[in-house]
Design a protein around this motif. Structure first.
Motif, PDB file in Angstrom:
ATOM      1  N   LYS A   1       1.065  -3.648  -8.053  1.00 21.61           N
ATOM      2  CA  LYS A   1       1.507  -4.578  -7.374  1.00 21.61           C
ATOM      3  C   LYS A   1       0.440  -4.883  -6.401  1.00 21.61           C
ATOM      4  O   LYS A   1       0.920  -4.642  -5.346  1.00 21.61           O
ATOM      5  N   GLY A   2      -0.801  -5.394  -6.595  1.00 20.59           N
ATOM      6  CA  GLY A   2      -1.593  -5.611  -5.540  1.00 20.59           C
ATOM      7  C   GLY A   2      -1.195  -7.085  -4.750  1.00 20.59           C
ATOM      8  O   GLY A   2      -1.290  -7.959  -5.372  1.00 20.59           O
ATOM      9  N   LEU A   3      -1.183  -6.699  -3.392  1.00 22.74           N
ATOM     10  CA  LEU A   3      -0.964  -8.105  -2.590  1.00 22.74           C
ATOM     11  C   LEU A   3      -2.038  -8.907  -2.635  1.00 22.74           C
ATOM     12  O   LEU A   3      -3.203  -8.542  -2.128  1.00 22.74           O
TER      13      LEU A   3
ATOM     14  N   GLY B   1       0.790  -1.291  -0.025  1.00 21.82           N
ATOM     15  CA  GLY B   1      -0.130  -0.018   0.149  1.00 21.82           C
ATOM     16  C   GLY B   1       0.848   1.338  -0.116  1.00 21.82           C
ATOM     17  O   GLY B   1       1.621   1.545   0.868  1.00 21.82           O
ATOM     18  N   GLY B   2       0.607   2.193  -1.054  1.00 24.34           N
ATOM     19  CA  GLY B   2       1.357   3.201  -1.166  1.00 24.34           C
ATOM     20  C   GLY B   2       0.636   4.653  -0.660  1.00 24.34           C
ATOM     21  O   GLY B   2       0.691   5.668  -1.416  1.00 24.34           O
ATOM     22  N   GLY B   3      -0.429   4.447   0.081  1.00 28.65           N
ATOM     23  CA  GLY B   3      -1.039   5.761   0.454  1.00 28.65           C
ATOM     24  C   GLY B   3      -0.314   6.708   1.435  1.00 28.65           C
ATOM     25  O   GLY B   3       0.959   6.368   1.558  1.00 28.65           O
TER      26      GLY B   3
ATOM     27  N   LEU C   1     -14.213   6.832  11.311  1.00 30.11           N
ATOM     28  CA  LEU C   1     -15.055   7.712  10.733  1.00 30.11           C
ATOM     29  C   LEU C   1     -14.090   9.006  10.699  1.00 30.11           C
ATOM     30  O   LEU C   1     -13.326   9.206  11.677  1.00 30.11           O
ATOM     31  N   GLN C   2     -14.227   9.911   9.769  1.00 33.20           N
ATOM     32  CA  GLN C   2     -13.679  11.173   9.726  1.00 33.20           C
ATOM     33  C   GLN C   2     -13.767  12.187  10.653  1.00 33.20           C
ATOM     34  O   GLN C   2     -13.194  13.258  10.395  1.00 33.20           O
ATOM     35  N   TYR C   3     -14.852  12.104  11.360  1.00 32.39           N
ATOM     36  CA  TYR C   3     -15.227  13.347  12.366  1.00 32.39           C
ATOM     37  C   TYR C   3     -14.218  13.927  13.263  1.00 32.39           C
ATOM     38  O   TYR C   3     -14.351  15.105  13.765  1.00 32.39           O
TER      39      TYR C   3
ATOM     40  N   ASP D   1      -2.457  -1.368   3.478  1.00 31.86           N
ATOM     41  CA  ASP D   1      -3.399  -1.618   2.447  1.00 31.86           C
ATOM     42  C   ASP D   1      -4.647  -1.066   2.655  1.00 31.86           C
ATOM     43  O   ASP D   1      -5.653  -1.622   2.115  1.00 31.86           O
ATOM     44  N   GLY D   2      -5.020  -0.120   3.349  1.00 31.58           N
ATOM     45  CA  GLY D   2      -6.365   0.439   3.717  1.00 31.58           C
ATOM     46  C   GLY D   2      -7.455  -0.277   4.147  1.00 31.58           C
ATOM     47  O   GLY D   2      -7.308  -1.407   4.856  1.00 31.58           O
ATOM     48  N   LEU D   3      -8.794   0.163   4.078  1.00 36.05           N
ATOM     49  CA  LEU D   3      -9.858  -0.058   4.628  1.00 36.05           C
ATOM     50  C   LEU D   3     -10.214  -1.650   4.356  1.00 36.05           C
ATOM     51  O   LEU D   3     -10.633  -2.518   5.374  1.00 36.05           O
TER      52      LEU D   3
ATOM     53  N   TYR E   1     -22.721   8.797   4.387  1.00 41.05           N
ATOM     54  CA  TYR E   1     -22.559   8.857   2.997  1.00 41.05           C
ATOM     55  C   TYR E   1     -21.821  10.455   2.886  1.00 41.05           C
ATOM     56  O   TYR E   1     -22.370  11.198   3.182  1.00 41.05           O
ATOM     57  N   VAL E   2     -20.758  10.433   1.833  1.00 42.43           N
ATOM     58  CA  VAL E   2     -19.995  11.712   1.935  1.00 42.43           C
ATOM     59  C   VAL E   2     -19.935  12.154   0.293  1.00 42.43           C
ATOM     60  O   VAL E   2     -19.958  11.353  -0.474  1.00 42.43           O
ATOM     61  N   TYR E   3     -20.378  13.355   0.152  1.00 47.52           N
ATOM     62  CA  TYR E   3     -20.329  14.005  -1.265  1.00 47.52           C
ATOM     63  C   TYR E   3     -19.169  15.017  -1.014  1.00 47.52           C
ATOM     64  O   TYR E   3     -19.141  15.946   0.140  1.00 47.52           O
TER      65      TYR E   3
HETATM   66  C1  LIG Z   1     -14.416  11.808   3.789  1.00 47.01           C
HETATM   67  C2  LIG Z   1     -13.073  11.901   4.592  1.00 47.01           C
HETATM   68  C3  LIG Z   1     -12.597  12.812   5.240  1.00 47.01           C
HETATM   69  C4  LIG Z   1     -11.311  12.528   5.838  1.00 47.01           C
HETATM   70  N1  LIG Z   1     -10.608  13.680   6.326  1.00 47.01           N
HETATM   71  C5  LIG Z   1      -9.504  13.402   6.962  1.00 47.01           C
HETATM   72  C6  LIG Z   1      -8.960  14.593   7.669  1.00 47.01           C
HETATM   73  O1  LIG Z   1      -9.288  15.634   7.363  1.00 47.01           O
HETATM   74  N2  LIG Z   1      -7.723  14.300   8.415  1.00 47.01           N
HETATM   75  C7  LIG Z   1      -7.071  12.920   8.410  1.00 47.01           C
HETATM   76  O2  LIG Z   1      -6.100  12.799   9.226  1.00 47.01           O
HETATM   77  N3  LIG Z   1      -7.782  11.744   7.971  1.00 47.01           N
HETATM   78  C8  LIG Z   1      -8.812  12.135   7.144  1.00 47.01           C
HETATM   79  N4  LIG Z   1      -9.669  10.861   6.505  1.00 47.01           N
HETATM   80  C9  LIG Z   1      -8.987   9.758   6.704  1.00 47.01           C
HETATM   81  C10 LIG Z   1      -7.860   9.288   5.784  1.00 47.01           C
HETATM   82  O3  LIG Z   1      -8.130   9.698   4.476  1.00 47.01           O
HETATM   83  C11 LIG Z   1      -7.225   8.176   5.851  1.00 47.01           C
HETATM   84  O4  LIG Z   1      -7.298   7.596   7.276  1.00 47.01           O
HETATM   85  C12 LIG Z   1      -6.073   7.885   5.286  1.00 47.01           C
HETATM   86  O5  LIG Z   1      -5.917   8.171   4.089  1.00 47.01           O
HETATM   87  C13 LIG Z   1      -5.510   6.452   5.288  1.00 47.01           C
HETATM   88  O6  LIG Z   1      -4.128   6.217   4.771  1.00 47.01           O
HETATM   89  P1  LIG Z   1      -3.830   4.743   4.478  1.00 47.01           P
HETATM   90  O7  LIG Z   1      -2.753   4.847   3.776  1.00 47.01           O
HETATM   91  O8  LIG Z   1      -3.853   3.855   5.861  1.00 47.01           O
HETATM   92  O9  LIG Z   1      -4.811   4.031   3.602  1.00 47.01           O
HETATM   93  P2  LIG Z   1      -5.325   4.298   2.218  1.00 47.01           P
HETATM   94  O10 LIG Z   1      -5.315   5.901   1.864  1.00 47.01           O
HETATM   95  O11 LIG Z   1      -6.482   3.737   1.854  1.00 47.01           O
HETATM   96  O12 LIG Z   1      -4.105   3.746   1.495  1.00 47.01           O
HETATM   97  C14 LIG Z   1      -4.012   2.398   1.124  1.00 47.01           C
HETATM   98  C15 LIG Z   1      -3.215   2.099  -0.131  1.00 47.01           C
HETATM   99  O13 LIG Z   1      -3.203   0.989  -0.383  1.00 47.01           O
HETATM  100  C16 LIG Z   1      -3.628   0.334  -1.714  1.00 47.01           C
HETATM  101  N5  LIG Z   1      -3.894  -1.012  -1.672  1.00 47.01           N
HETATM  102  C17 LIG Z   1      -5.303  -1.306  -1.236  1.00 47.01           C
HETATM  103  N6  LIG Z   1      -5.266  -2.938  -1.494  1.00 47.01           N
HETATM  104  C18 LIG Z   1      -3.884  -3.127  -1.672  1.00 47.01           C
HETATM  105  C19 LIG Z   1      -3.437  -4.286  -2.108  1.00 47.01           C
HETATM  106  N7  LIG Z   1      -3.868  -5.639  -2.065  1.00 47.01           N
HETATM  107  N8  LIG Z   1      -1.727  -4.342  -2.129  1.00 47.01           N
HETATM  108  C20 LIG Z   1      -1.288  -3.314  -2.272  1.00 47.01           C
HETATM  109  N9  LIG Z   1      -1.658  -2.107  -2.129  1.00 47.01           N
HETATM  110  C21 LIG Z   1      -3.019  -1.959  -1.897  1.00 47.01           C
HETATM  111  C22 LIG Z   1      -4.399   1.464  -1.987  1.00 47.01           C
HETATM  112  O14 LIG Z   1      -4.498   1.541  -3.607  1.00 47.01           O
HETATM  113  C23 LIG Z   1      -3.868   2.754  -1.512  1.00 47.01           C
HETATM  114  O15 LIG Z   1      -2.912   3.485  -2.425  1.00 47.01           O
HETATM  115  C24 LIG Z   1     -10.748  11.265   5.986  1.00 47.01           C
HETATM  116  C25 LIG Z   1     -11.547  10.075   5.316  1.00 47.01           C
HETATM  117  C26 LIG Z   1     -12.546  10.371   4.708  1.00 47.01           C
HETATM  118  C27 LIG Z   1     -13.260   9.085   4.257  1.00 47.01           C
END
Ligand SMILES: Cc1cc2nc3c(=O)[nH]c(=O)nc-3n(C[C@H](O)[C@H](O)[C@H](O)COP(=O)(O)OP(=O)(O)OC[C@H]3O[C@@H](n4cnc5c(N)ncnc54)[C@H](O)[C@@H]3O)c2cc1C
Length: 393
Positions: free
Chosen positions: A131-133, A11-13, A300-302, A162-164, A184-186
């Protein structure tokens, strides 16, 4: 001396790149495996509490994005039904003195792009897209990762960022999918000159109403206004079809003051985000594999802290890896122990804050009375969060 074996990050977030950078700065070689075909972020804003400023600064990221950062003058809560301001937290000198660092907002692409740039500047970080795991196994003091395209990578350890919907979490914790919140968010980004009601242009403002809220703040030197409308769907609660669709967005906002209803014109109906979180767990580490960011503790993002928590995770994890040498299980358990309760508090407080800001009827009346009593220069409720962590070297 032979180079230390590579650490793999799925995951490269914001979380994955932050931990790659933090580990590399501790002398580790890192390989980031990203599922998407490019490393990137969505085109909207993100709020950053004072707790992450010193970390981004230490990682050399803040200087890169500094020209794009906006410092709002206050965090304002306004009643969406009347349009009136209820309370504010001033973000000026007193706030900075209390929390040492500023509150700021930034475009996600400027934040993610700055971390990415810092990663690209190093030859000890390899970045691989597409490169999805799909699975991993531990074998002879190594972790073997298999990707969607059949390629395999061997590392000394694996960090699942790798996120949610993390498949790494599926194997480590095995607690099924995340919890659907029914919210739900817009979003919408518009040039600031299109904004009609200019009463809170320099602030981060949240208009709160029954089952809804709308957040506004400016990005990119103030040139654009970031708008985020959230509804808590009654259709979802009743099990009805099409929860959270654009028609329900309009219906829910019908209760608002005309000036707040007007703001829906800044919101795109093309896409919505369906909100999830998870109950906190205590077992996000298994052997040489651990989780980070939304994979470990989606919220949740609150409180606007999901990404902030991922960035905090990154430096704690890297410090524990540096402290424990090649004993990755000990390092990851120590990291998890430090992060568990703080991130659980964010997850549970965000749920509560969502209920609080979405209150209607008598609960709204009580909420407004309590909120109005807050001292704008004494945000003691935020001490546990904004005072941050002891940032490891
Ligand atoms: C509406 C909204 C508003 C928000 N506002 C804020 C804010 O103001 N401040 C704040 O701090 N947070 C906020 N957040 C939360 C924040 O966006 C997330 O907590 C944060 O982006 C998480 O980062 P992450 O790198 O853990 O996950 P992600 O950003 O989800 O990154 C995961 C990465 O893994 C990759 N991936 C997925 N599956 C695989 C796999 N199998 N193999 C390899 N890669 C994979 C994805 O493509 C992605 O690039 C908000 C969230 C939402 C929904």
């Amino acid at each position: 001396m032979a180079a230390k074996p590579e650490i793999l990050v799925a995951g490269g977030g914001i979380g994955g790149l932050s931990v790659a950078l933090a580990l590399a700065r501790k002398g580790r070689r890192v390989r980031v495996l990203e599922k998407a075909s490019e490393f990137g972020e969505i085109g909207y804003g993100i709020q950053m509490g004072p707790n992450v400023y010193p970390i981004l600064d230490r990682l050399g990221v803040f200087a890169k994005m500094a020209p794009h950062v906006v410092y709002p003058d206050a965090l304002i809560l306004a009643d969406a039904i009347t349009g009136d301001e209820l309370s504010r937290i001033n973000l000026g000198a007193k706030f900075r003195a209390r929390f040492t660092h500023p509150y700021f907002v930034v475009h996600r692409r400027d934040l993610h792009g700055s971390i990415l740039e810092a990663c690209r500047e190093r030859d000890d970080i390899a970045l691989e897209a597409s490169k999805g795991l799909v699975r991993f196994e531990e074998r002879d003091n190594r972790v073997l990762v298999t990707c969607e395209d059949g390629s395999e990578y061997e590392g000394a350890a694996l960090v699942g960022a790798d996120g949610l919907w993390s498949p790494t979490r599926g194997a480590v914790v095995g607690d099924g999918g995340p919890r659907l919140a029914g919210h739900y968010v817009y979003r919408g980004l518009v040039p600031t000159e299109e904004i009609i009601d200019r009463s809170h242009l320099d602030s981060m403002t949240i208009y709160i109403g029954h089952n809804l809220h709308l957040v506004q703040y400016r990005l990119r030197g103030g040139a654009v206004m970031n708008n985020v409308a959230t509804i808590e769907s009654t259709r979802f609660k009743r099990g009805e079809p099409n929860p959270g669709d654009p028609a329900e967005l309009e219906e829910t906002f019908a209760q608002c003051a005309p000036r707040v209803r007007e703001m829906l014109r800044y919101i795109s109906r093309e896409r919505n985000w369906v909100l999830h979180d998870r109950d906190p767990v205590t077992n996000w580490t298994k052997g040489r594999v651990t989780l980070l960011g939304d994979a470990a503790h989606p919220t949740l993002q609150y409180l606007a802290q999901g990404a902030c928590m991922a960035i905090e995770d990154a430096v704690v994890l890297a410090a524990e890896v540096a402290r424990h040498g090649e004993d990755f299980n000990a390092a990851f358990l120590a990291y998890q122990a430090q992060r568990m309760n703080r991130t659980a508090r964010v997850v549970l407080s965000a749920r509560f804050f969502g209920t609080y800001i979405h209150a209607g009827g008598g609960a709204r009346s009580l909420r407004n009375e309590l909120v109005a009593k807050r001292d704008p220069d004494d945000p003691w409720e935020a001490d546990w969060l904004y005072r941050g962590i002891a940032v490891p070297d």
